[in-house]
Design a protein around this motif. Structure first.
Motif, PDB file in Angstrom:
ATOM      1  N   VAL A  49       0.873  -1.172   0.000  1.00 22.83           N
ATOM      2  CA  VAL A  49       0.000   0.000   0.000  1.00 22.83           C
ATOM      3  C   VAL A  49       0.907   1.218   0.000  1.00 22.83           C
ATOM      4  O   VAL A  49       1.751   1.369   0.882  1.00 22.83           O
ATOM      5  CB  VAL A  49      -0.937   0.002   1.232  1.00 22.83           C
ATOM      6  N   GLU A  50       0.719   2.081  -1.010  1.00 22.71           N
ATOM      7  CA  GLU A  50       1.576   3.251  -1.168  1.00 22.71           C
ATOM      8  C   GLU A  50       0.794   4.555  -1.065  1.00 22.71           C
ATOM      9  O   GLU A  50      -0.354   4.634  -1.489  1.00 22.71           O
ATOM     10  CB  GLU A  50       2.253   3.217  -2.543  1.00 22.71           C
ATOM     11  N   LYS A  51       1.453   5.558  -0.538  1.00 22.79           N
ATOM     12  CA  LYS A  51       1.000   6.949  -0.527  1.00 22.79           C
ATOM     13  C   LYS A  51      -0.427   7.156  -0.013  1.00 22.79           C
ATOM     14  O   LYS A  51      -1.217   7.853  -0.630  1.00 22.79           O
ATOM     15  CB  LYS A  51       1.130   7.542  -1.926  1.00 22.79           C
ATOM     16  N   PRO A  52      -0.780   6.588   1.132  1.00 23.85           N
ATOM     17  CA  PRO A  52      -2.126   6.823   1.655  1.00 23.85           C
ATOM     18  C   PRO A  52      -2.285   8.265   2.137  1.00 23.85           C
ATOM     19  O   PRO A  52      -1.420   8.796   2.823  1.00 23.85           O
ATOM     20  CB  PRO A  52      -2.233   5.823   2.807  1.00 23.85           C
ATOM     21  N   TRP A  53      -3.377   8.883   1.749  1.00 26.07           N
ATOM     22  CA  TRP A  53      -3.661  10.242   2.201  1.00 26.07           C
ATOM     23  C   TRP A  53      -5.168  10.409   2.331  1.00 26.07           C
ATOM     24  O   TRP A  53      -5.940   9.644   1.771  1.00 26.07           O
ATOM     25  CB  TRP A  53      -3.053  11.288   1.265  1.00 26.07           C
ATOM     26  N   LEU A  95      -5.218   5.995  -1.925  1.00 28.57           N
ATOM     27  CA  LEU A  95      -3.956   5.260  -1.869  1.00 28.57           C
ATOM     28  C   LEU A  95      -3.799   4.444  -3.139  1.00 28.57           C
ATOM     29  O   LEU A  95      -4.709   4.368  -3.960  1.00 28.57           O
ATOM     30  CB  LEU A  95      -3.921   4.342  -0.647  1.00 28.57           C
ATOM     31  N   VAL A 111      -2.130   0.941   8.086  1.00 33.92           N
ATOM     32  CA  VAL A 111      -1.784   2.030   7.184  1.00 33.92           C
ATOM     33  C   VAL A 111      -1.939   3.355   7.919  1.00 33.92           C
ATOM     34  O   VAL A 111      -2.861   3.525   8.716  1.00 33.92           O
ATOM     35  CB  VAL A 111      -2.706   2.007   5.945  1.00 33.92           C
ATOM     36  N   PHE A 127      -2.516   7.343   7.188  1.00 33.56           N
ATOM     37  CA  PHE A 127      -2.927   8.315   6.187  1.00 33.56           C
ATOM     38  C   PHE A 127      -2.434   9.705   6.586  1.00 33.56           C
ATOM     39  O   PHE A 127      -2.699  10.159   7.704  1.00 33.56           O
ATOM     40  CB  PHE A 127      -4.456   8.363   6.076  1.00 33.56           C
ATOM     41  N   ALA A 129      -1.244  10.652  -4.474  1.00 32.25           N
ATOM     42  CA  ALA A 129      -1.848   9.560  -5.232  1.00 32.25           C
ATOM     43  C   ALA A 129      -1.145   9.442  -6.581  1.00 32.25           C
ATOM     44  O   ALA A 129      -0.298  10.237  -6.918  1.00 32.25           O
ATOM     45  CB  ALA A 129      -3.344   9.812  -5.423  1.00 32.25           C
TER      46      ALA A 129
END
Length: 163
Positions: free
Chosen positions: A31-35, A50, A139, A141, A153
């Motif tokens: 899981v990458e770049k969760p915001w 994400l 995760v 965020f 994203a």
């Protein structure tokens, strides 16, 4: 003066990079770049975005999630006859083997419902995402501004995604 401005700009860009480069793993799932977007005081819902990569030889499925600050649901935005619609995806989202899925504004995304507190720009909130095969992935965020669009994203690509 120009050199100082360049140095300041570079320092700011580098300091922001770690927040946008977050990566969380379980099994073959990354899981990458969760915001998430900040919410106004009194809001009952928020949204999270994400990218999910499946680096394995078998498909997996995001089935839902949980958090101490909200209920976590998977939703989809779509447009029909010029009208936007949002619906909950109860069966989850497939991630093909060696594929990736981006949950981004205007498409598939996470809905944080029944918020216990506003999501505030600059804070981080934690949630657990559940995958059919990889299991739970914790995760974190990064909360961006209310009007943020695709910060952190990957632009909404949905390679390898099937419902």
């Amino acid at each position: 003066m120009r050199h100082s401005l360049f140095t300041l700009t570079l320092a700011f860009a580098l300091s922001a990079a770690p927040a946008l480069a977050q990566e969380f793993k379980a099994g073959d799932i990354v899981v990458e770049k969760p915001w998430a977007r900040a919410t106004p005081k009194g809001a009952e819902v928020g949204s999270g975005y994400l990218t999910i990569q499946n680096k394995g030889a078998a498909p997996d499925r995001l089935t839902g999630g949980s958090a101490d600050f909200a209920t976590v649901e998977i939703h989809q935005m779509s447009s029909e006859n010029g009208a936007s619609q949002m619906r909950q995806i109860k069966d989850g989202v497939n991630i093909q083997a060696n594929g990736s899925v981006a949950l981004s504004p205007g498409g598939y995304h996470l809905m944080f419902t029944h918020l216990t507190h506003p999501l505030t720009k600059g804070e981080n909130v934690k949630a657990t995402l559940n995958f059919e095969h990889a299991g739970p992935v914790e995760v974190e965020f990064s909360v961006m501004g209310i009007g943020a669009s695709e910060t952190g994203a990957t632009g909404g690509a949905m390679k390898g995604m099937k419902m």
